[in-house]
Write a protein that holds these residues in place. Structure first.
Motif, PDB file in Angstrom:
ATOM      1  N   TYR A  88       0.260 -12.377  -4.606  1.00 57.79           N
ATOM      2  CA  TYR A  88      -0.804 -11.366  -4.549  1.00 57.79           C
ATOM      3  C   TYR A  88      -0.418 -10.343  -3.494  1.00 57.79           C
ATOM      4  O   TYR A  88      -0.084 -10.699  -2.373  1.00 57.79           O
ATOM      5  N   ASP A  89      -0.468  -9.077  -3.875  1.00 58.11           N
ATOM      6  CA  ASP A  89      -0.063  -8.008  -2.970  1.00 58.11           C
ATOM      7  C   ASP A  89      -1.152  -6.938  -2.947  1.00 58.11           C
ATOM      8  O   ASP A  89      -1.342  -6.225  -3.931  1.00 58.11           O
ATOM      9  N   PHE A  90      -1.867  -6.849  -1.822  1.00 58.92           N
ATOM     10  CA  PHE A  90      -2.948  -5.872  -1.680  1.00 58.92           C
ATOM     11  C   PHE A  90      -2.479  -4.584  -1.008  1.00 58.92           C
ATOM     12  O   PHE A  90      -3.287  -3.687  -0.773  1.00 58.92           O
ATOM     13  N   ARG A  91      -1.191  -4.489  -0.701  1.00 59.53           N
ATOM     14  CA  ARG A  91      -0.724  -3.329   0.056  1.00 59.53           C
ATOM     15  C   ARG A  91      -0.858  -2.032  -0.720  1.00 59.53           C
ATOM     16  O   ARG A  91      -1.225  -1.002  -0.148  1.00 59.53           O
ATOM     17  N   LYS A  92      -0.561  -2.048  -2.008  1.00 57.04           N
ATOM     18  CA  LYS A  92      -0.681  -0.829  -2.809  1.00 57.04           C
ATOM     19  C   LYS A  92      -2.138  -0.397  -2.923  1.00 57.04           C
ATOM     20  O   LYS A  92      -2.442   0.800  -2.985  1.00 57.04           O
ATOM     21  N   ILE A  93      -3.046  -1.359  -2.950  1.00 57.51           N
ATOM     22  CA  ILE A  93      -4.478  -1.035  -3.026  1.00 57.51           C
ATOM     23  C   ILE A  93      -4.912  -0.244  -1.800  1.00 57.51           C
ATOM     24  O   ILE A  93      -5.711   0.687  -1.893  1.00 57.51           O
ATOM     25  N   LEU A  94      -4.371  -0.594  -0.639  1.00 56.89           N
ATOM     26  CA  LEU A  94      -4.772   0.046   0.617  1.00 56.89           C
ATOM     27  C   LEU A  94      -3.839   1.174   1.048  1.00 56.89           C
ATOM     28  O   LEU A  94      -4.086   1.812   2.082  1.00 56.89           O
ATOM     29  N   ALA A  95      -2.806   1.440   0.276  1.00 57.69           N
ATOM     30  CA  ALA A  95      -1.805   2.429   0.692  1.00 57.69           C
ATOM     31  C   ALA A  95      -2.409   3.810   0.900  1.00 57.69           C
ATOM     32  O   ALA A  95      -1.960   4.571   1.763  1.00 57.69           O
TER      33      ALA A  95
END
Length: 407
Positions: A88-95
């Motif tokens: 699970y990678d939330f980094r793009k969501i918060l980029a």
């Protein structure tokens, strides 16, 4: 370039540093309590790690963002972004908001929900459980601390509470509002910026009827006016120059602050130390899902409610739940008040959980004039910006000096 740094977020009592139980079961390194960490201010480069800067002080910025609530569709988006089974990678969501968060000297998140066991299941309303990889994305975005007291703190019981704090420890994000020991519950998150020590406190109105864990009444900080004031004064006694209160309160889906919010804000901002100076320097509210107004009360700024930072409401009557404000306050040493900092500039930006696809959190006020975006998207962001602005300004904050910012 960020100039602030985390100073400490330890449970320190009687000279002892209390370690926390090891609950990580995904192969991550065990946590051993929140250590002194972070980058010192450039002008304090020679200050030994773990000690307060000796500088006389300089201005610093503090940014806060609203409730992080990863609904199942958002968890699925993070899985799709990771591109690997079980990840699970939330980094793009918060980029889209990372530049705003990382540029601040101090950045505070509100961690609404607990983490589930590695591999899930991950669930949504009414009892949330999210993947622990969210903590890695929050660190990547540049957050310096997170409040954790909310009505969903106990959604996965005490085990979920402890697991969440373990993973915030793992990535090096101090936290306050929930605890694994009575000693930890007494300790604010202590941060440093501009030569000032900043203490963050966090409390919630309740836990959705879920009782506090048996024998652990300290697990979640509940709103109590006298305790909040006592904790603020204790933080001052420990050397805090600035006290920031994160409070989970109010009536959901209501733009106007309710009577509890107004009464508590009035009492807390009126509270004074023996020297006549405020016990609390800033109040930042969460829980309502929608943007609420800002107001300076008794000389202290109160953000009644920022709204949700990460949410995905689909019904037409709940689309406002995808909007939020981002307060940014500049603190500077107070003239004639040694050891105190005061707000010298109050700003807000606007934020939007854009359903996409793909789902992304964006700074609406930053993007509204971005000519690289399609005209329709710029128009959408400008509309969101205006709607959030109307909510923020409903109690006259513009006349009190609050400014709209686009960067």
């Amino acid at each position: 370039m960020r100039t602030g740094a985390v100073l400490a977020a330890l449970a320190v009592v009687g000279g002892g540093i209390y370690a926390v139980p090891r609950l990580l079961d995904d192969g991550a390194a065990p946590a051993t309590g929140q250590r002194f960490q972070g980058r010192p201010a450039q002008s304090d480069a020679d200050t030994p790690e773990g000690t307060a800067p000796a500088a006389a002080g300089k201005p610093f910025t503090l940014v806060a963002t609203g409730d992080i609530i990863p609904y199942p569709s958002i968890v699925q988006r993070s899985a799709d972004d990771a591109g690997k089974a079980g990840e699970y990678d939330f980094r793009k969501i918060l980029a889209g908001v990372k530049p705003l968060v990382s540029a601040a000297d101090l950045a505070i998140c509100h961690h609404e929900i607990p983490y589930g066991r590695p591999g899930g299941p991950y669930t949504g309303y009414p009892t949330f459980k999210a993947p622990h990889q969210l903590a890695d994305a929050l660190k990547d975005a540049g957050y310096d601390s997170c409040s954790t007291a909310s009505n969903h703190t106990l959604d996965d019981g005490y085990e979920g509470l402890a697991r969440t704090l373990e993973h915030l420890d793992r990535v090096g994000i101090p936290h306050v509002g929930s605890a694994r020991s009575a000693e930890e519950a007494k300790a604010p998150a202590l941060l440093a910026a501009g030569g000032a020590k900043v203490a963050q406190l966090s409390y919630t109105y309740g836990t959705n009827g879920i009782p506090l864990p048996q024998g652990k009444p300290w697990a979640v900080n509940l709103i109590d006016q006298d305790r909040i004031i006592a904790d603020a004064r204790a933080a001052r006694a420990q050397g805090a120059n600035v006290v920031v209160l994160s409070v989970h309160w109010g009536t959901e889906w209501q733009t106007a602050p309710d009577e509890q919010q107004k009464a508590l804000a009035q009492a807390l901002t009126a509270s004074r130390a023996a020297d006549g100076l405020p016990d609390i320097d800033l109040i930042i509210g969460t829980h309502n899902h929608v943007p609420q107004p800002y107001e300076k009360i008794n000389g202290t700024w109160v953000v009644f409610g920022m709204g949700d930072q990460v949410a995905s409401f689909v019904p037409a009557d709940k689309l406002r739940g995808n909007q939020s404000s981002v307060p940014r306050f500049t603190f500077s040493p107070a003239a004639g008040r040694p050891g105190r900092w005061e707000v010298v500039k109050a700003e807000y930006l606007t934020q939007y959980s854009d359903m996409g696809p793909p789902f992304r959190v964006v700074c609406a006020s930053c993007a509204a004039s971005d000519t690289s975006l399609p005209a329709a998207k710029r128009s959408e962001y400008a509309r969101i910006d205006q709607q959030v602005t109307e909510a923020v300004m409903t109690r006259g904050a513009g006349g009190q000096g609050l400014e709209h910012a686009a960067r």
